[in-house]
Scaffold this motif. Structure first.
Motif, PDB file in Angstrom:
ATOM      1  N   PHE A   1      42.805  32.552  42.225  1.00  0.00           N
ATOM      2  CA  PHE A   1      42.779  31.121  42.534  1.00  0.00           C
ATOM      3  C   PHE A   1      41.910  30.827  43.753  1.00  0.00           C
ATOM      4  O   PHE A   1      41.131  29.871  43.780  1.00  0.00           O
ATOM      5  N   PHE A   2      42.024  31.671  44.766  1.00  0.00           N
ATOM      6  CA  PHE A   2      41.291  31.414  46.008  1.00  0.00           C
ATOM      7  C   PHE A   2      39.856  31.962  45.983  1.00  0.00           C
ATOM      8  O   PHE A   2      38.968  31.366  46.610  1.00  0.00           O
ATOM      9  N   LEU A   3      39.608  33.039  45.268  1.00  0.00           N
ATOM     10  CA  LEU A   3      38.326  33.750  45.402  1.00  0.00           C
ATOM     11  C   LEU A   3      37.403  33.653  44.192  1.00  0.00           C
ATOM     12  O   LEU A   3      36.283  34.148  44.251  1.00  0.00           O
ATOM     13  N   SER A   4      37.838  33.016  43.106  1.00  0.00           N
ATOM     14  CA  SER A   4      36.990  32.958  41.910  1.00  0.00           C
ATOM     15  C   SER A   4      35.659  32.232  42.112  1.00  0.00           C
ATOM     16  O   SER A   4      34.706  32.484  41.369  1.00  0.00           O
ATOM     17  N   PRO A   5      35.493  31.324  43.098  1.00  0.00           N
ATOM     18  CA  PRO A   5      34.154  30.761  43.324  1.00  0.00           C
ATOM     19  C   PRO A   5      33.127  31.787  43.799  1.00  0.00           C
ATOM     20  O   PRO A   5      31.923  31.515  43.749  1.00  0.00           O
ATOM     21  N   VAL A   6      33.578  32.953  44.272  1.00  0.00           N
ATOM     22  CA  VAL A   6      32.655  34.023  44.675  1.00  0.00           C
ATOM     23  C   VAL A   6      32.401  34.895  43.455  1.00  0.00           C
ATOM     24  O   VAL A   6      33.317  35.600  42.997  1.00  0.00           O
ATOM     25  N   PRO A   7      31.190  34.896  42.880  1.00  0.00           N
ATOM     26  CA  PRO A   7      30.939  35.543  41.576  1.00  0.00           C
ATOM     27  C   PRO A   7      31.390  36.995  41.481  1.00  0.00           C
ATOM     28  O   PRO A   7      32.118  37.365  40.551  1.00  0.00           O
ATOM     29  N   TRP A   8      30.980  37.835  42.433  1.00  0.00           N
ATOM     30  CA  TRP A   8      31.294  39.254  42.286  1.00  0.00           C
ATOM     31  C   TRP A   8      32.785  39.525  42.451  1.00  0.00           C
ATOM     32  O   TRP A   8      33.344  40.411  41.786  1.00  0.00           O
ATOM     33  N   LEU A   9      33.467  38.731  43.288  1.00  0.00           N
ATOM     34  CA  LEU A   9      34.901  38.878  43.429  1.00  0.00           C
ATOM     35  C   LEU A   9      35.627  38.386  42.174  1.00  0.00           C
ATOM     36  O   LEU A   9      36.646  38.966  41.771  1.00  0.00           O
ATOM     37  N   SER A  10      35.102  37.348  41.561  1.00  0.00           N
ATOM     38  CA  SER A  10      35.700  36.836  40.332  1.00  0.00           C
ATOM     39  C   SER A  10      35.673  37.889  39.227  1.00  0.00           C
ATOM     40  O   SER A  10      36.666  38.097  38.513  1.00  0.00           O
ATOM     41  N   VAL A  11      34.546  38.594  39.095  1.00  0.00           N
ATOM     42  CA  VAL A  11      34.418  39.640  38.076  1.00  0.00           C
ATOM     43  C   VAL A  11      35.326  40.829  38.411  1.00  0.00           C
ATOM     44  O   VAL A  11      35.992  41.395  37.530  1.00  0.00           O
ATOM     45  N   LEU A  12      35.373  41.212  39.674  1.00  0.00           N
ATOM     46  CA  LEU A  12      36.229  42.317  40.087  1.00  0.00           C
ATOM     47  C   LEU A  12      37.695  42.012  39.791  1.00  0.00           C
ATOM     48  O   LEU A  12      38.427  42.845  39.236  1.00  0.00           O
ATOM     49  N   LEU A  13      38.131  40.810  40.143  1.00  0.00           N
ATOM     50  CA  LEU A  13      39.513  40.422  39.889  1.00  0.00           C
ATOM     51  C   LEU A  13      39.799  40.347  38.397  1.00  0.00           C
ATOM     52  O   LEU A  13      40.894  40.707  37.948  1.00  0.00           O
ATOM     53  N   MET A  14      38.828  39.884  37.610  1.00  0.00           N
ATOM     54  CA  MET A  14      38.998  39.840  36.156  1.00  0.00           C
ATOM     55  C   MET A  14      39.236  41.242  35.606  1.00  0.00           C
ATOM     56  O   MET A  14      40.155  41.471  34.806  1.00  0.00           O
ATOM     57  N   CYS A  15      38.414  42.204  36.030  1.00  0.00           N
ATOM     58  CA  CYS A  15      38.552  43.585  35.540  1.00  0.00           C
ATOM     59  C   CYS A  15      39.879  44.196  35.963  1.00  0.00           C
ATOM     60  O   CYS A  15      40.523  44.913  35.183  1.00  0.00           O
ATOM     61  N   LEU A  16      40.312  43.905  37.185  1.00  0.00           N
ATOM     62  CA  LEU A  16      41.598  44.430  37.650  1.00  0.00           C
ATOM     63  C   LEU A  16      42.764  43.804  36.886  1.00  0.00           C
ATOM     64  O   LEU A  16      43.747  44.489  36.558  1.00  0.00           O
ATOM     65  N   CYS A  17      42.663  42.515  36.576  1.00  0.00           N
ATOM     66  CA  CYS A  17      43.729  41.847  35.823  1.00  0.00           C
ATOM     67  C   CYS A  17      43.812  42.378  34.398  1.00  0.00           C
ATOM     68  O   CYS A  17      44.918  42.593  33.869  1.00  0.00           O
ATOM     69  N   THR A  18      42.675  42.595  33.740  1.00  0.00           N
ATOM     70  CA  THR A  18      42.708  43.130  32.374  1.00  0.00           C
ATOM     71  C   THR A  18      43.158  44.594  32.380  1.00  0.00           C
ATOM     72  O   THR A  18      43.775  45.056  31.421  1.00  0.00           O
ATOM     73  N   THR A  19      42.864  45.300  33.481  1.00  0.00           N
ATOM     74  CA  THR A  19      43.408  46.652  33.630  1.00  0.00           C
ATOM     75  C   THR A  19      44.928  46.589  33.654  1.00  0.00           C
ATOM     76  O   THR A  19      45.621  47.366  32.977  1.00  0.00           O
ATOM     77  N   GLY A  20      45.469  45.644  34.425  1.00  0.00           N
ATOM     78  CA  GLY A  20      46.914  45.471  34.495  1.00  0.00           C
ATOM     79  C   GLY A  20      47.522  45.023  33.182  1.00  0.00           C
ATOM     80  O   GLY A  20      48.632  45.438  32.820  1.00  0.00           O
ATOM     81  N   LEU A  21      46.809  44.181  32.432  1.00  0.00           N
ATOM     82  CA  LEU A  21      47.307  43.668  31.156  1.00  0.00           C
ATOM     83  C   LEU A  21      47.692  44.801  30.221  1.00  0.00           C
ATOM     84  O   LEU A  21      48.785  44.812  29.634  1.00  0.00           O
ATOM     85  N   PHE A  22      46.810  45.793  30.078  1.00  0.00           N
ATOM     86  CA  PHE A  22      47.098  46.892  29.154  1.00  0.00           C
ATOM     87  C   PHE A  22      47.756  48.084  29.844  1.00  0.00           C
ATOM     88  O   PHE A  22      48.228  48.999  29.161  1.00  0.00           O
ATOM     89  N   ALA A  23      47.795  48.088  31.162  1.00  0.00           N
ATOM     90  CA  ALA A  23      48.587  49.109  31.854  1.00  0.00           C
ATOM     91  C   ALA A  23      50.075  48.871  31.623  1.00  0.00           C
ATOM     92  O   ALA A  23      50.898  49.773  31.809  1.00  0.00           O
ATOM     93  N   LEU A  24      50.440  47.668  31.221  1.00  0.00           N
ATOM     94  CA  LEU A  24      51.834  47.345  30.938  1.00  0.00           C
ATOM     95  C   LEU A  24      52.259  47.755  29.534  1.00  0.00           C
ATOM     96  O   LEU A  24      53.448  47.939  29.260  1.00  0.00           O
ATOM     97  N   SER A  25      51.300  47.897  28.621  1.00  0.00           N
ATOM     98  CA  SER A  25      51.628  48.072  27.203  1.00  0.00           C
ATOM     99  C   SER A  25      52.412  49.343  26.915  1.00  0.00           C
ATOM    100  O   SER A  25      53.477  49.300  26.293  1.00  0.00           O
ATOM    101  N   SER A  26      51.880  50.492  27.354  1.00  0.00           N
ATOM    102  CA  SER A  26      52.517  51.768  27.006  1.00  0.00           C
ATOM    103  C   SER A  26      53.926  51.900  27.578  1.00  0.00           C
ATOM    104  O   SER A  26      54.859  52.267  26.840  1.00  0.00           O
ATOM    105  N   PRO A  27      54.145  51.642  28.879  1.00  0.00           N
ATOM    106  CA  PRO A  27      55.519  51.769  29.386  1.00  0.00           C
ATOM    107  C   PRO A  27      56.494  50.810  28.724  1.00  0.00           C
ATOM    108  O   PRO A  27      57.634  51.177  28.439  1.00  0.00           O
TER     109      PRO A  27
END
Length: 386
Positions: free
Chosen positions: A282-308
Motif C-alpha cells: 500500500f505504501f511502496l507500490s508507487p516505487v516500481p522496483w519495490l512494487s515488483v519485489l513485493l509482488m514476487c514476495l507475495c506470490t511466493t507466500g501465496l503458494f508457500a501456504l498450499s503444501s502445509p
C-alpha cells in the motif's frame, strides 16, 4: 524425484492453466462471442462454482481405488476443456467452464492423499508440494502461453491445449502411478465426522481468509502495476512470469520446511509475513522496483501456504480424508471470490489501486490468527497438567 509425483504434477499443471488463463483471455472471449466483459467474467465464477460443487461429490466415489478416481477426474478435465474449445455460444461455454471446474478440488484432494502415501517417511509435505508444483508452473509458463495463443490466433486454442494435455496426464498417471490402497470406508456420515473437531475449521477458515487477503490485491495487479507503479502495458506479461517464479519457489521451499518443522508453524509464519507485505505494498507500490519485489514476495507466500495447509487437512480429517483434502481448494476458490469482491469496493468508491492491498491486509491478519491458534492448540506440546 518419483515419477509418480511428476505424473500427479502434470494434472495440476493442466488445472492451473484452465483456472487462471481465463483472466488473461477474457477480452478475446468477450469480443468473439459478442458479450460484455462483466458477462464474460461469469465464466470465471462458473469454474469456481464447479470446484465448490465437485469437491463434496468425492464422497460418492469413496469406495473406489484412488488411481481409478484420478483417471476419471482427468477424463472430465479433458471433456470440459474440449467442449469449451468448441463452444458455439456463451451458454455452452459457461456450462463447459462449470464442468471443467468439477474435477479441480477433487483432483487436488485425491492427488494429495496419493502423494502422501507414496512419499518416503517424513517427506509427506514435500511430496504434496511436488504435486502442487504443476499449478505454479502453469502460472509461470502455461498461462502466458495460453494468453499468447489467444492474442495471436484464437482463445479456443488455449482450451484445446488443455484438453490435449489431458491425454498426456491420463497416460502418465496410468503408467507411472502405482495402485494405492483404498481408504477405509467410514460410511456416508463418517465422511463428515472430522468436521466435529475445531481443527479443520481453523484450517479452512485460514485458507479462505488468507487467500482472500492476497486476492484482494492480486485480482487487480495488472492495473496497479500500470496505473500506480508506472509500468507500460506491454511489460505485464514478463512481470507475471516473475510472479509465477515466486509461486514456484514458495511452493517447493515450504514443502521442505514443513517436513523439517511443523507445517502449522510454517503456514502461520508465512501468513504473518504476507500481512506485512500487503501493508508495505500500500505504501511502496508507487516505487516500481519495490512494487515488483513485493509482488514476487507475495506470490511466493501465496503458494508457500498450499503444501502445509493441504497436508494438515489430510492429517486432521481422519475418516473423511478425500473430502478434507478437497476442501482446501473449495476454501481457496471462495477466498478468491471474496477477495476480488472486497478489493473492488475501494475502487468503486473512487480510490486508487493501492487500496486493494490495504483491504487485503486485515483478511491476511485474520488468516494468520487462525493458523497461530491452530499451531498453539494442536502442534505445541503441552506440559503435564497444563
Amino acid at each position: 524425484m518419483k515419477k509418480s509425483l511428476i505424473a500427479l504434477a502434470f494434472g495440476t499443471l493442466g488445472l492451473g492453466i484452465a483456472e487462471f488463463v481465463m483472466m488473461g483471455i477474457l477480452p478475446y472471449v468477450a469480443d468473439d462471442l459478442g458479450i460484455g466483459i462483466v458477462t464474460a467474467g461469469h465464466l470465471i465464477s462458473a469454474y469456481a462454482l464447479g470446484v465448490c460443487v465437485g469437491a463434496p461429490m468425492l464422497i460418492l466415489a469413496r469406495k473406489y481405488p484412488l488411481k481409478k478416481i484420478l483417471l476419471v477426474l482427468v477424463t472430465i478435465i479433458m471433456v470440459g476443456n474440449l467442449c469449451a474449445a468448441s463452444a458455439p455460444n456463451y451458454w455452452v461455454l459457461l456450462l463447459s467452464r462449470f464442468v471443467s471446474g468439477l474435477p479441480h478440488g477433487a483432483y487436488f484432494g485425491v492427488g494429495s492423499i496419493v502423494a502422501d502415501k507414496l512419499a518416503d517417511k517424513g517427506h509427506g509435505s514435500q511430496a504434496v508440494s511436488i504435486m502442487v508444483a504443476g499449478m505454479t508452473v502453469a502460472n509461470l509458463f502455461g498461462v502466458p502461453l495460453g494468453t499468447s495463443l489467444a492474442s495471436a490466433l484464437s482463445w479456443r486454442l488455449t482450451f484445446l491445449l488443455v484438453g490435449c494435455w489431458g491425454v498426456i496426464i491420463l497416460y502418465y498417471i496410468w503408467r507411472w502411478v502405482p495402485q494405492v490402497e483404498s481408504l477405509p470406508d467410514t460410511g456416508l456420515k463418517g465422511q463428515f465426522r472430522f468436521l466435529r473437531s475445531p481443527a479443520p475449521w481453523l484450517l479452512i477458515g485460514a485458507t479462505m481468509l488468507g487467500n482472500g487477503g492476497i486476492f484482494s490485491w492480486y485480482s487487480y495487479i495488472n492495473p496497479l502495476l500500470v496505473n500506480v507503479s508506472g509500468f507500460p502495458a506491454h511489460s505485464i506479461t514478463f512481470l507475471m512470469v516473475l510472479a509465477g517464479f515466486g509461486m514456484v519457489v514458495g511452493n517447493l521451499a515450504s514443502g521442505r520446511l514443513s517436513d523439517r518443522f511443523q507445517p502449522g508453524r510454517v503456514a502461520a509464519t508465512v501468513q504473518g509475513i504476507v500481512c506485512l507485505l500487503l501493508l508495505l505494498t500500500f505504501f511502496l507500490s508507487p516505487v516500481p522496483w519495490l512494487s515488483v519485489l513485493l509482488m514476487c514476495l507475495c506470490t511466493t507466500g501465496l503458494f508457500a501456504l498450499s503444501s502445509p495447509q493441504q497436508i494438515l487437512l489430510i492429517r486432521y480429517s481422519k475418516g473423511g480424508e478425500m473430502l478434507g483434502a478437497a476442501s482446501v481448494q473449495v476454501a481457496f476458490n471462495l477466498g478468491n471470490a471474496l477477495g476480488a469482491y472486497l478489493g473492488g469496493l475501494p475502487l468503486d468508491a473512487g480510490l486508487d489501486y493501492r487500496y486493494t492491498a490495504l483491504v487485503g491486509a486485515p483478511l491476511a491478519l485474520a488468516g494468520f490468527l487462525l493458523l497461530r491458534l491452530f499451531h498453539r492448540r494442536y502442534e505445541t506440546p503441552r506440559l503435564p497438567g497444563a
